[in-house]
Scaffold this active site. Structure first.
Site, PDB file in Angstrom:
ATOM      1  N   ALA A 195       0.910  -1.274  -0.434  1.00  0.00           N
ATOM      2  CA  ALA A 195       0.103   0.132   0.002  1.00  0.00           C
ATOM      3  C   ALA A 195       0.862   1.297  -0.034  1.00  0.00           C
ATOM      4  O   ALA A 195       0.746   2.435  -0.642  1.00  0.00           O
ATOM      5  CB  ALA A 195      -0.830  -0.196   1.496  1.00  0.00           C
ATOM      6  N   GLY A 249      19.719 -12.988  -0.976  1.00  0.00           N
ATOM      7  CA  GLY A 249      19.256 -12.290  -1.739  1.00  0.00           C
ATOM      8  C   GLY A 249      18.306 -12.393  -2.031  1.00  0.00           C
ATOM      9  O   GLY A 249      17.569 -12.118  -1.429  1.00  0.00           O
ATOM     10  N   ILE A 263      15.958 -20.915   4.048  1.00  0.00           N
ATOM     11  CA  ILE A 263      15.667 -21.475   4.463  1.00  0.00           C
ATOM     12  C   ILE A 263      14.369 -21.300   5.947  1.00  0.00           C
ATOM     13  O   ILE A 263      14.649 -20.604   6.361  1.00  0.00           O
ATOM     14  CB  ILE A 263      16.555 -22.359   4.886  1.00  0.00           C
ATOM     15  N   GLU A 279      30.185  -7.213   1.270  1.00  0.00           N
ATOM     16  CA  GLU A 279      30.022  -5.889   1.598  1.00  0.00           C
ATOM     17  C   GLU A 279      31.094  -4.906   1.189  1.00  0.00           C
ATOM     18  O   GLU A 279      31.996  -5.922   0.694  1.00  0.00           O
ATOM     19  CB  GLU A 279      28.581  -5.003   2.589  1.00  0.00           C
ATOM     20  N   GLY A 308      17.996 -16.735   4.977  1.00  0.00           N
ATOM     21  CA  GLY A 308      16.929 -16.379   3.674  1.00  0.00           C
ATOM     22  C   GLY A 308      16.103 -17.572   4.026  1.00  0.00           C
ATOM     23  O   GLY A 308      15.178 -17.134   4.472  1.00  0.00           O
ATOM     24  N   LYS A 355      18.677  -8.999  11.102  1.00  0.00           N
ATOM     25  CA  LYS A 355      18.905  -9.763  12.279  1.00  0.00           C
ATOM     26  C   LYS A 355      19.239  -9.422  12.716  1.00  0.00           C
ATOM     27  O   LYS A 355      18.902  -9.882  14.760  1.00  0.00           O
ATOM     28  CB  LYS A 355      19.570 -11.092  11.293  1.00  0.00           C
ATOM     29  N   LYS A 365      22.635 -14.628  13.780  1.00  0.00           N
ATOM     30  CA  LYS A 365      21.144 -15.899  13.308  1.00  0.00           C
ATOM     31  C   LYS A 365      21.288 -16.702  14.458  1.00  0.00           C
ATOM     32  O   LYS A 365      20.159 -17.032  14.712  1.00  0.00           O
ATOM     33  CB  LYS A 365      21.788 -16.155  11.943  1.00  0.00           C
TER      34      LYS A 365
END
Lengths: 404, 404
Positions: free
Chosen positions: B33, B298, B131, B185, B129, B100, B200
């Site tokens: 929205a 990704g 999984i 990065e 991601g 995270k 994680k």
């Protein structure tokens, strides 16, 4: 949350596993209240001796017990399973079951019954033992992105093929070893001819694509006629032959499914699923491929899966079968081109099977083979031909050619 | 079920992926929205041009919009993330987040907030991601059987190590390639020093064992100082070095956790987790080992995981953190013996590190190493020593010796 008093139906390998696992799971707030078996007088192993006072020969006693608020059903016979499960659901008692044959055959009716009675019926243990396939398809992959579920769903046949490919055993010796180890039944037809994988695939497809397909409408082909020639042919190409079950969307509108020996190359996830293990690849738009791997059968792995369902019942979880109400569900088709290897001796396969294209042909004094493209519907129509003693067929995964 | 009107916060790689995935998921009954970004004026790629009219620079507009009934937050900055997420939850708006760092740092407070406001907060995308680790730990492995969660949780460092071990690249070249491909990065510290995997792991541990451990209390060791010598040492043993995160019950009462380079032999499931993939092994009593494998990062894989959470919000799913209320939860300890390889040059490791036992010792004119047993608490105490430029440590998984 409520405490669960379980009426356990069946006290064989899996039933005894459940008794042990529930005992270990201190925080489950669940206990086995009664156990129904076909032969109450039968001697049971010492490590489940404490269960003996719970045993009865009459399952109606479990259904009539006001304390029992969950039936866990793990018997072999699909007809008895159907009777017990439907009776329990009709009485409004939640059920956890592992009976893949019964479920695959009666799922539409069982879904209606759950909805009508508003009572949960869970069966994650019915497909791939300890791998949470059903739950993930139902809950996590509950969207339009899913394209394919493909895997090794039968541990016994995979054990046999692993012995053949990784250890150089003869097929017959491997089968015998599987039977001695308890991976394959004394009548191994159910496992090695693909029925076990088929029933699992039927259940998976309901949760993957929201469509129920009758087991009778699906092409299955087992591994019992595999020969040294076929094994050598695959080995020369550094591949293995595995018994693979798959359901695949071939376009936005259509999907196909079958269970067949498959030529599996080294870079595929399922190549490394060896011995009695199961492995499932879930492919979708955006997330590409997810691979889940674990023990597909056995007393404690199956029991641990049952425990997960029991815990889910405790918090009133139920399958919602959301995909069944999707407006644009794909339709099942067998009108799809496959690339296959067909080995034969006397049966004149090139003349009798309607290949649309033959890309390889080999003849010798004994074994011959063709590699070609053929429609799955034609394979089904020519079933008798493929059943001939001298014939063996292997799927060569490549791509699906949708005729539309 | 209700229709979801999503306020999307963040429109970088993942945010744009979500925009595309929600567009594809016709049966999701969800739409974007409004979109809040830091720089509304910034030009966006053509394939998300249709999103431009939805963009604002002020997230309060999203929170004030009565139509918006879900906030999906995928920005990088953990402080901004904290502010937006807590504000939304306080207003009673459900939130899906992938941050995270923010979650790992603030989980106890966020759990309290969810409970107090009775509003769901889901974050499966924050760990691995696509999984479904969190969801499965929360729902399927929601019992006492779980013993260990171990895996490759960071795709960038795994990509680099794969280039080194499978393609013979130099570490520096592999790092550069990972940066060029966008896996790492421009400041790769977060990935290669183990912070990403740590955050994680903190989240996973809450859902695996019901215990929150502060990131500051966990030993992490990255891969940036790996040398040709270390690589050769592992290769000679036909093993790979991987950056592994793990939480392990070492007894009924205690568990440990850490992120470290690990010596991974060929028969281990995570050996074949290559490139930018993630792989997680869940081990428990009865079911033994379950392995889950897929894309850990990704744009689209992460977005598909967000979609799963969005769909779950639609049916009012929430994490129940049941294991946090177990009576006999295991306690976190660092008092556990590890077997490690420590390579060094000038730093006198055998003299300075308090090994309880040294099983191998190698010295040369340049590189030296010891293999020995040492307490994890001592590794933490001697952190500075391990940080020396000439030192590198690798965990050799074998067994844990609980001191009790």
């Amino acid at each position: 949350m409520k405490k669960l008093n379980i009426g356990l139906v069946g006290f064989g390998t899996v039933g005894q596993g459940i008794y042990k696992v529930i005992g270990k799971a201190k925080n489950a707030h669940a206990r086995i209240a009664r156990i129904c078996v076909a032969h109450p007088e039968k001697k049971r192993p010492d490590d489940v001796a404490s269960a003996m006072p719970l045993i009865t020969g009459n399952y109606d006693e479990l259904l009539a017990d006001p304390e029992i608020n969950l039936i866990v059903e793990v018997i072999d016979n699909p007809d008895d399973s159907y009777e017990i499960v439907t009776k329990a659901l009709k009485k409004g008692i939640p059920v956890v079951s592992g009976n893949k044959i019964m479920i695959a055959r009666n799922l539409p009716e069982l879904i209606d019954l759950q909805r009508e009675k508003g009572v949960p019926f869970l069966y994650d243990a019915s497909s791939c033992g300890s791998i949470p396939v059903i739950r993930n398809l139902e809950e996590y992959y509950d969207n339009d992105l899913l394209l394919e579920v493909k895997g090794i769903l039968n541990g016994s046949s995979n054990y046999i093929l692993s012995r053949v490919f990784d250890h150089g055993d003869k097929y017959e010796d491997a089968l015998k070893m599987a039977q001695e180890l308890g991976f394959a039944e004394s009548d191994p037809t159910f496992d090695i001819e693909g029925f076990d994988a088929l029933f699992k695939l039927i259940i998976i497809t309901v949760h993957a694509l929201g469509v129920y397909v009758s087991p009778d409408d699906v092409f299955i082909y087992g591994i019992s006629k595999i020969s040294d020639f076929d094994i050598r042919w695959a080995r020369e190409k550094r591949a293995k032959i595995k018994l693979v079950a798959q359901v695949v969307k071939i376009s936005e509108e259509r999907f196909t499914m079958f269970v067949m020996p498959e030529f599996v190359e080294k870079h595929k996830y399922i190549y490394s699923v060896d011995d009695e293990y199961n492995g499932v690849v879930i492919r979708g738009e955006c997330y590409d491929r997810q691979f889940m791997f674990g023990k597909g059968a056995g007393s404690l792995p199956t029991a641990s899966s049952i425990l997960s369902d029991v815990m889910a019942i405790r918090r009133d979880y139920r399958y919602e079968y959301k995909k069944m109400s999707y407006l644009d569900k794909a339709e099942y088709t067998t009108d799809v081109m496959l690339k296959v290897y067909v080995r034969y001796r006397q049966t004149d396969i090139p003349a009798l099977l309607p290949f649309s294209k033959i890309s390889e042909k080999y003849t010798s004094e004994q074994d011959n083979y063709v590699v070609g493209e053929i429609n799955l519907a034609d394979l089904i129509a020519k079933r008798d031909l493929l059943n001939a003693e001298d014939v063996f067929i292997i799927n060569i995964p490549r791509f699906f050619i949708d005729r539309d």
